[in-house]
Design a protein around this motif. Structure first.
Motif, PDB file in Angstrom:
ATOM      1  N   ARG A  24     -10.590   6.548  -3.624  1.00 27.71           N
ATOM      2  CA  ARG A  24     -11.600   5.580  -4.059  1.00 27.71           C
ATOM      3  C   ARG A  24     -12.045   5.824  -5.504  1.00 27.71           C
ATOM      4  N   ILE A  25     -11.959   7.064  -5.969  1.00 27.21           N
ATOM      5  CA  ILE A  25     -12.413   7.398  -7.317  1.00 27.21           C
ATOM      6  C   ILE A  25     -11.594   6.664  -8.377  1.00 27.21           C
ATOM      7  N   ILE A  26     -10.309   6.438  -8.102  1.00 27.21           N
ATOM      8  CA  ILE A  26      -9.448   5.803  -9.101  1.00 27.21           C
ATOM      9  C   ILE A  26      -8.913   4.439  -8.665  1.00 27.21           C
ATOM     10  N   ALA A  27      -9.106   4.071  -7.417  1.00 29.36           N
ATOM     11  CA  ALA A  27      -8.554   2.824  -6.895  1.00 29.36           C
ATOM     12  C   ALA A  27      -9.386   1.620  -7.316  1.00 29.36           C
ATOM     13  N   GLY A  28      -8.723   0.511  -7.558  1.00 32.02           N
ATOM     14  CA  GLY A  28      -9.413  -0.734  -7.841  1.00 32.02           C
ATOM     15  C   GLY A  28      -9.888  -1.391  -6.554  1.00 32.02           C
ATOM     16  N   GLU A  29     -10.802  -2.342  -6.674  1.00 31.01           N
ATOM     17  CA  GLU A  29     -11.333  -3.018  -5.490  1.00 31.01           C
ATOM     18  C   GLU A  29     -10.232  -3.745  -4.730  1.00 31.01           C
ATOM     19  N   ASP A  30      -9.278  -4.327  -5.454  1.00 33.02           N
ATOM     20  CA  ASP A  30      -8.193  -5.036  -4.790  1.00 33.02           C
ATOM     21  C   ASP A  30      -7.290  -4.079  -4.020  1.00 33.02           C
ATOM     22  N   GLU A  31      -7.093  -2.882  -4.547  1.00 29.62           N
ATOM     23  CA  GLU A  31      -6.257  -1.895  -3.856  1.00 29.62           C
ATOM     24  C   GLU A  31      -6.941  -1.388  -2.584  1.00 29.62           C
ATOM     25  N   ILE A  32      -8.237  -1.178  -2.661  1.00 29.73           N
ATOM     26  CA  ILE A  32      -8.980  -0.782  -1.468  1.00 29.73           C
ATOM     27  C   ILE A  32      -8.924  -1.889  -0.418  1.00 29.73           C
ATOM     28  N   ALA A  33      -9.054  -3.127  -0.866  1.00 27.57           N
ATOM     29  CA  ALA A  33      -9.014  -4.261   0.050  1.00 27.57           C
ATOM     30  C   ALA A  33      -7.649  -4.376   0.724  1.00 27.57           C
ATOM     31  N   GLN A  34      -6.574  -4.164  -0.025  1.00 29.54           N
ATOM     32  CA  GLN A  34      -5.230  -4.227   0.549  1.00 29.54           C
ATOM     33  C   GLN A  34      -5.017  -3.147   1.603  1.00 29.54           C
ATOM     34  N   LEU A  35      -5.481  -1.947   1.291  1.00 29.75           N
ATOM     35  CA  LEU A  35      -5.319  -0.858   2.243  1.00 29.75           C
ATOM     36  C   LEU A  35      -6.178  -1.078   3.483  1.00 29.75           C
ATOM     37  N   THR A  36      -7.382  -1.586   3.289  1.00 26.52           N
ATOM     38  CA  THR A  36      -8.284  -1.843   4.414  1.00 26.52           C
ATOM     39  C   THR A  36      -7.750  -2.947   5.309  1.00 26.52           C
ATOM     40  N   PRO A  40      -2.594  -0.379  11.078  1.00 33.67           N
ATOM     41  CA  PRO A  40      -2.281   1.058  11.060  1.00 33.67           C
ATOM     42  C   PRO A  40      -0.821   1.368  10.736  1.00 33.67           C
ATOM     43  N   GLU A  41       0.109   0.556  11.246  1.00 32.80           N
ATOM     44  CA  GLU A  41       1.527   0.821  11.005  1.00 32.80           C
ATOM     45  C   GLU A  41       1.956   0.467   9.580  1.00 32.80           C
ATOM     46  N   GLY A  42       1.111  -0.270   8.852  1.00 33.52           N
ATOM     47  CA  GLY A  42       1.469  -0.661   7.496  1.00 33.52           C
ATOM     48  C   GLY A  42       0.697   0.090   6.412  1.00 33.52           C
ATOM     49  N   ARG A  43      -0.201   0.969   6.807  1.00 32.84           N
ATOM     50  CA  ARG A  43      -1.041   1.660   5.832  1.00 32.84           C
ATOM     51  C   ARG A  43      -0.231   2.588   4.928  1.00 32.84           C
ATOM     52  N   TRP A  44       0.772   3.278   5.506  1.00 29.43           N
ATOM     53  CA  TRP A  44       1.565   4.200   4.701  1.00 29.43           C
ATOM     54  C   TRP A  44       2.331   3.461   3.606  1.00 29.43           C
ATOM     55  N   THR A  45       2.819   2.272   3.918  1.00 32.31           N
ATOM     56  CA  THR A  45       3.563   1.493   2.934  1.00 32.31           C
ATOM     57  C   THR A  45       2.670   1.089   1.769  1.00 32.31           C
ATOM     58  N   VAL A  46       1.449   0.647   2.079  1.00 33.65           N
ATOM     59  CA  VAL A  46       0.498   0.270   1.034  1.00 33.65           C
ATOM     60  C   VAL A  46       0.128   1.491   0.196  1.00 33.65           C
ATOM     61  N   LEU A  47      -0.056   2.634   0.859  1.00 32.58           N
ATOM     62  CA  LEU A  47      -0.408   3.853   0.134  1.00 32.58           C
ATOM     63  C   LEU A  47       0.742   4.315  -0.764  1.00 32.58           C
ATOM     64  N   ASP A  48       1.970   4.214  -0.263  1.00 34.15           N
ATOM     65  CA  ASP A  48       3.139   4.566  -1.081  1.00 34.15           C
ATOM     66  C   ASP A  48       3.189   3.724  -2.360  1.00 34.15           C
ATOM     67  N   HIS A  49       2.891   2.435  -2.211  1.00 28.20           N
ATOM     68  CA  HIS A  49       2.897   1.541  -3.374  1.00 28.20           C
ATOM     69  C   HIS A  49       1.787   1.920  -4.344  1.00 28.20           C
ATOM     70  N   PHE A  50       0.640   2.309  -3.815  1.00 32.60           N
ATOM     71  CA  PHE A  50      -0.490   2.738  -4.643  1.00 32.60           C
ATOM     72  C   PHE A  50      -0.077   3.890  -5.557  1.00 32.60           C
ATOM     73  N   TRP A  51       0.610   4.883  -4.984  1.00 31.40           N
ATOM     74  CA  TRP A  51       1.004   6.049  -5.786  1.00 31.40           C
ATOM     75  C   TRP A  51       2.197   5.747  -6.685  1.00 31.40           C
ATOM     76  N   SER A  52       3.123   4.937  -6.217  1.00 27.57           N
ATOM     77  CA  SER A  52       4.320   4.650  -7.029  1.00 27.57           C
ATOM     78  C   SER A  52       3.955   3.927  -8.316  1.00 27.57           C
ATOM     79  N   LYS A  53       2.910   3.084  -8.287  1.00 23.69           N
ATOM     80  CA  LYS A  53       2.477   2.383  -9.497  1.00 23.69           C
ATOM     81  C   LYS A  53       1.962   3.348 -10.558  1.00 23.69           C
ATOM     82  N   ARG A  54       1.557   4.540 -10.133  1.00 22.06           N
ATOM     83  CA  ARG A  54       0.982   5.519 -11.054  1.00 22.06           C
ATOM     84  C   ARG A  54       1.949   6.644 -11.407  1.00 22.06           C
ATOM     85  N   ASP A  55       3.162   6.556 -10.913  1.00 24.55           N
ATOM     86  CA  ASP A  55       4.160   7.589 -11.187  1.00 24.55           C
ATOM     87  C   ASP A  55       4.610   7.481 -12.649  1.00 24.55           C
ATOM     88  N   PRO A  56       4.362   8.512 -13.471  1.00 21.31           N
ATOM     89  CA  PRO A  56       4.725   8.416 -14.892  1.00 21.31           C
ATOM     90  C   PRO A  56       6.226   8.470 -15.142  1.00 21.31           C
TER      91      PRO A  56
END
Length: 204
Positions: A24-36, A40-56
């Motif tokens: 939550r410290i770095i996530a945007g409101e839209d990202e929190i909304a997508q994850l929320t 349950p079976e799709g949460r990992w996929t959304v989380l993977d996308h969250f981190w992949s967007k920030r992979d340098p």
């Protein structure tokens, strides 16, 4: 410790709550909304996308941003946790997670003199410019015995410079064009430092 993913097993509600608290410290409101909104079976996929967007560097097997982020979380939990907090909801914990370790820390445990120009540089005038006895707009007042009143109002925040405080400084580097500064104050006397001023206007 990061929530461990088990292949093909949906994220539990307890794991979901921990993940939300950590990102939550770095996530945007839209990202929190997508994850929320994800089942349950799709949460990992959304989380993977969250981190992949920030992979340098997607060409490496590790996500360096994520590794550093969880290192910071571990540090915060180790150094800023208290009886009723794991440190993530503290002012210093939040700033540390977002910006990393400061380049310099100016510490005044007795609340003496942090508002001097030697520490605040160009921001000294902004920080010192509205001292008054009751926290109202005014000028610096000097008592009959040469004592300066040290209670001031800075952009709507009351700061008593007689209390213990810390100044975290992040010097400009790379693409950053200005030095970041964060002033924390121990209002209660229990080393619970709360942010009271910063060069980053959205941080206090």
């Amino acid at each position: 410790t990061e929530v461990a993913r088990v292949s093909d097993v949906p994220m539990t509600d307890r794991e979901f709550e921990q993940v939300l608290r950590e990102i939550r410290i770095i996530a945007g409101e839209d990202e929190i909304a997508q994850l929320t909104a994800a089942p349950p079976e799709g949460r990992w996929t959304v989380l993977d996308h969250f981190w992949s967007k920030r992979d340098p560097d997607p060409t490496t097997p590790e996500n360096e941003f994520k590794i550093e982020y969880y290192r910071r979380l571990a540090y915060v939990r180790s150094h800023f946790a208290g009886a009723y907090t794991d440190g993530l909801d503290t002012s210093r914990g939040r700033i540390y997670v977002k910006y990393g370790p400061p380049d310099e820390i100016v510490e005044n445990p007795l609340g003496a003199g942090i508002a001097g120009t030697e520490h605040l540089g160009g921001e000294a005038t902004e920080l010192e410019g509205s001292f008054s006895a009751g926290g109202r707009q005014g000028t610096v007042s000097v008592g009959g015995h040469g004592q300066t009143n040290r209670v001031g109002e800075f952009m709507g925040v009351i700061v008593n410079l007689d209390k213990p405080h810390l100044l975290w400084i992040y010097y400009a580097s790379g693409s950053e064009s200005s030095t970041r500064k964060f002033l924390f104050q121990d209002r209660t006397g229990f080393a619970n430092y709360e942010i009271v001023w910063s060069t980053e206007r959205g941080e206090y």
